[in-house]
Motif scaffolding. Structure first.
Motif, PDB file in Angstrom:
ATOM      1  N   ILE A 209       0.844  -1.196   0.000  1.00 12.50           N
ATOM      2  CA  ILE A 209       0.000   0.000   0.000  1.00 12.50           C
ATOM      3  C   ILE A 209       0.878   1.244   0.000  1.00 12.50           C
ATOM      4  CG2 ILE A 209      -1.689   1.324   1.313  1.00 12.50           C
ATOM      5  CD1 ILE A 209      -2.924  -1.122   0.013  1.00 12.50           C
ATOM      6  N   ASP A 210       1.806   1.304   0.938  1.00 10.99           N
ATOM      7  CA  ASP A 210       2.697   2.462   1.050  1.00 10.99           C
ATOM      8  C   ASP A 210       3.442   2.706  -0.258  1.00 10.99           C
ATOM      9  OD1 ASP A 210       5.052   4.106   1.741  1.00 10.99           O
ATOM     10  OD2 ASP A 210       4.443   3.790   3.813  1.00 10.99           O
ATOM     11  N   SER A 211       4.046   1.655  -0.802  1.00 13.32           N
ATOM     12  CA  SER A 211       4.852   1.799  -2.013  1.00 13.32           C
ATOM     13  C   SER A 211       4.010   2.211  -3.217  1.00 13.32           C
ATOM     14  CB  SER A 211       5.568   0.484  -2.329  1.00 13.32           C
ATOM     15  OG  SER A 211       6.489   0.151  -1.323  1.00 13.32           O
ATOM     16  N   THR A 212       2.825   1.634  -3.347  1.00 13.59           N
ATOM     17  CA  THR A 212       1.970   1.930  -4.495  1.00 13.59           C
ATOM     18  C   THR A 212       1.428   3.349  -4.433  1.00 13.59           C
ATOM     19  OG1 THR A 212       1.378  -0.407  -4.710  1.00 13.59           O
ATOM     20  CG2 THR A 212      -0.076   1.191  -5.780  1.00 13.59           C
ATOM     21  N   VAL A 213       1.006   3.788  -3.247  1.00 13.33           N
ATOM     22  CA  VAL A 213       0.501   5.153  -3.116  1.00 13.33           C
ATOM     23  C   VAL A 213       1.603   6.170  -3.383  1.00 13.33           C
ATOM     24  CG1 VAL A 213      -0.439   6.844  -1.484  1.00 13.33           C
ATOM     25  CG2 VAL A 213      -1.384   4.537  -1.566  1.00 13.33           C
ATOM     26  N   ARG A 214       2.794   5.941  -2.871  1.00 11.42           N
ATOM     27  CA  ARG A 214       3.912   6.860  -3.128  1.00 11.42           C
ATOM     28  C   ARG A 214       4.212   6.944  -4.629  1.00 11.42           C
ATOM     29  NH1 ARG A 214       8.351   7.304   1.137  1.00 11.42           N
ATOM     30  NH2 ARG A 214       7.398   6.725   3.111  1.00 11.42           N
ATOM     31  N   TYR A 215       4.271   5.787  -5.272  1.00 12.57           N
ATOM     32  CA  TYR A 215       4.585   5.749  -6.704  1.00 12.57           C
ATOM     33  C   TYR A 215       3.487   6.455  -7.494  1.00 12.57           C
ATOM     34  CZ  TYR A 215       7.391   3.559 -10.449  1.00 12.57           C
ATOM     35  OH  TYR A 215       8.226   3.323 -11.511  1.00 12.57           O
ATOM     36  N   ALA A 216       2.246   6.227  -7.093  1.00  6.10           N
ATOM     37  CA  ALA A 216       1.126   6.888  -7.776  1.00  6.10           C
ATOM     38  C   ALA A 216       1.253   8.396  -7.691  1.00  6.10           C
ATOM     39  CB  ALA A 216      -0.197   6.432  -7.169  1.00  6.10           C
ATOM     40  N   ALA A 217       1.601   8.897  -6.514  1.00  4.27           N
ATOM     41  CA  ALA A 217       1.777  10.341  -6.349  1.00  4.27           C
ATOM     42  C   ALA A 217       2.915  10.862  -7.222  1.00  4.27           C
ATOM     43  CB  ALA A 217       2.032  10.666  -4.883  1.00  4.27           C
ATOM     44  N   GLU A 218       3.990  10.100  -7.296  1.00  2.11           N
ATOM     45  CA  GLU A 218       5.116  10.500  -8.149  1.00  2.11           C
ATOM     46  C   GLU A 218       4.692  10.599  -9.615  1.00  2.11           C
ATOM     47  OE1 GLU A 218       8.045  11.388  -7.195  1.00  2.11           O
ATOM     48  OE2 GLU A 218       8.478  10.443  -5.263  1.00  2.11           O
ATOM     49  N   LEU A 219       3.733   9.771 -10.016  1.00  5.36           N
ATOM     50  CA  LEU A 219       3.258   9.771 -11.402  1.00  5.36           C
ATOM     51  C   LEU A 219       2.153  10.798 -11.650  1.00  5.36           C
ATOM     52  CD1 LEU A 219       3.198   5.914 -12.015  1.00  5.36           C
ATOM     53  CD2 LEU A 219       4.806   7.559 -13.001  1.00  5.36           C
ATOM     54  N   GLY A 220       1.738  11.491 -10.580  1.00 10.65           N
ATOM     55  CA  GLY A 220       0.753  12.554 -10.747  1.00 10.65           C
ATOM     56  C   GLY A 220      -0.686  12.177 -10.471  1.00 10.65           C
ATOM     57  N   TYR A 221      -0.922  10.989  -9.905  1.00 14.79           N
ATOM     58  CA  TYR A 221      -2.285  10.586  -9.579  1.00 14.79           C
ATOM     59  C   TYR A 221      -2.734  11.230  -8.266  1.00 14.79           C
ATOM     60  CZ  TYR A 221      -1.908   7.054 -13.222  1.00 14.79           C
ATOM     61  OH  TYR A 221      -1.741   6.417 -14.427  1.00 14.79           O
ATOM     62  N   ASP A 222      -4.023  11.503  -8.190  1.00 15.97           N
ATOM     63  CA  ASP A 222      -4.658  11.974  -6.966  1.00 15.97           C
ATOM     64  C   ASP A 222      -5.175  10.737  -6.238  1.00 15.97           C
ATOM     65  OD1 ASP A 222      -7.237  12.771  -5.449  1.00 15.97           O
ATOM     66  OD2 ASP A 222      -6.259  14.687  -5.812  1.00 15.97           O
ATOM     67  N   VAL A 223      -4.662  10.492  -5.041  1.00 13.86           N
ATOM     68  CA  VAL A 223      -4.927   9.225  -4.356  1.00 13.86           C
ATOM     69  C   VAL A 223      -5.747   9.436  -3.092  1.00 13.86           C
ATOM     70  CG1 VAL A 223      -3.922   7.167  -3.310  1.00 13.86           C
ATOM     71  CG2 VAL A 223      -2.739   8.299  -5.202  1.00 13.86           C
ATOM     72  N   THR A 224      -6.813   8.660  -2.967  1.00  7.47           N
ATOM     73  CA  THR A 224      -7.560   8.537  -1.719  1.00  7.47           C
ATOM     74  C   THR A 224      -7.273   7.162  -1.146  1.00  7.47           C
ATOM     75  OG1 THR A 224      -9.350  10.034  -2.365  1.00  7.47           O
ATOM     76  CG2 THR A 224      -9.856   8.391  -0.682  1.00  7.47           C
ATOM     77  N   LEU A 225      -6.811   7.117   0.091  1.00  9.68           N
ATOM     78  CA  LEU A 225      -6.532   5.858   0.773  1.00  9.68           C
ATOM     79  C   LEU A 225      -7.636   5.591   1.787  1.00  9.68           C
ATOM     80  CD1 LEU A 225      -4.676   3.460   1.447  1.00  9.68           C
ATOM     81  CD2 LEU A 225      -3.508   4.965   3.076  1.00  9.68           C
ATOM     82  N   VAL A 226      -8.201   4.399   1.735  1.00 11.20           N
ATOM     83  CA  VAL A 226      -9.260   4.019   2.677  1.00 11.20           C
ATOM     84  C   VAL A 226      -8.583   3.365   3.884  1.00 11.20           C
ATOM     85  CG1 VAL A 226     -11.434   2.819   3.000  1.00 11.20           C
ATOM     86  CG2 VAL A 226     -10.802   3.678   0.728  1.00 11.20           C
TER      87      VAL A 226
END
Length: 202
Positions: free
Chosen positions: A140-157
């Motif tokens: 979870i941590d790694s995927t959310v960080r990578y997503a942010a680096e790629l410019g995605y807006d992330v909501t974590l439940v």
């Protein structure tokens, strides 16, 4: 949806004794199910980011070579997510349905590194992600960080994830991911927002 394998989140799974206390306390599995059901009802595109399963997973595509960090050694030593085993398949409630997108398996923790997840999201015009699954302080941590680096807006439940220790959950939810996720909210708030989306589309 990240790694909803039986070995993680089902009674009898190899990792269930480790994750059970936290998962049951936050009602992780019921919340994962409820968020997935609400997302589908709202017409939200569902993506799965699975990790490799033993013996059949893709080799890591890396110029540095196919090394084995501790998390991979841990999985190998305990024979986690074995190909053709019950533990190496998704829990029944999370089996992909027609129209869902299953990305290439991630070799280590990030659902994006050396997979086609970013490509698949872009093909569908997705810019905002709702992330649920396993495990809080690794995939979870790694995927959310990578997503942010790629410019995605992330909501974590926050209660649709779990980990082996409360300290790991706190590190993820209070220290690390507030720097990367645009929102960290409960399953009930997520479902309310999805239900609003569904009613707005009627």
């Amino acid at each position: 949806m990240i790694d909803p394998y039986n070995d993680f989140i089902s009674e009898g799974g190899i990792l269930w004794p480790l994750i059970k206390e936290v998962a049951e306390a936050v009602e992780c599995v019921p919340n994962m199910i409820a968020v997935l059901v609400a997302a589908r009802a709202a017409g939200i595109q569902v993506f799965f980011a699975p990790r490799i399963i033993a013996t059949t997973g893709r080799k890591m595509n890396s110029k540095a070579g196919n090394t084995s960090p501790p998390i991979q050694k841990f999985a190998h030593e305990r024979r986690l997510f074995g190909a053709g085993t019950w533990g190496g398949t998704f829990r029944e409630e999370f089996l992909p349905l027609p129209g869902d997108v299953v990305a290439q398996e991630h070799w280590c923790s990030s659902g994006f590194a050396n997979t086609d997840l970013d490509l698949q999201l872009k093909k569908h015009g997705i810019h905002k992600l709702i992330v649920i699954g396993q495990k809080a302080n690794t995939c979870i941590d790694s995927t959310v960080r990578y997503a942010a680096e790629l410019g995605y807006d992330v909501t974590l439940v926050k209660d649709a994830i779990a980990s082996y220790k409360w300290e790991e959950m706190r590190a993820t939810l209070e220290v690390n991911l507030p720097n990367y996720a645009s929102a960290i909210i409960s399953a009930s708030d997520t479902i309310a927002a999805l239900n609003y989306t569904q009613s707005s589309n009627l």
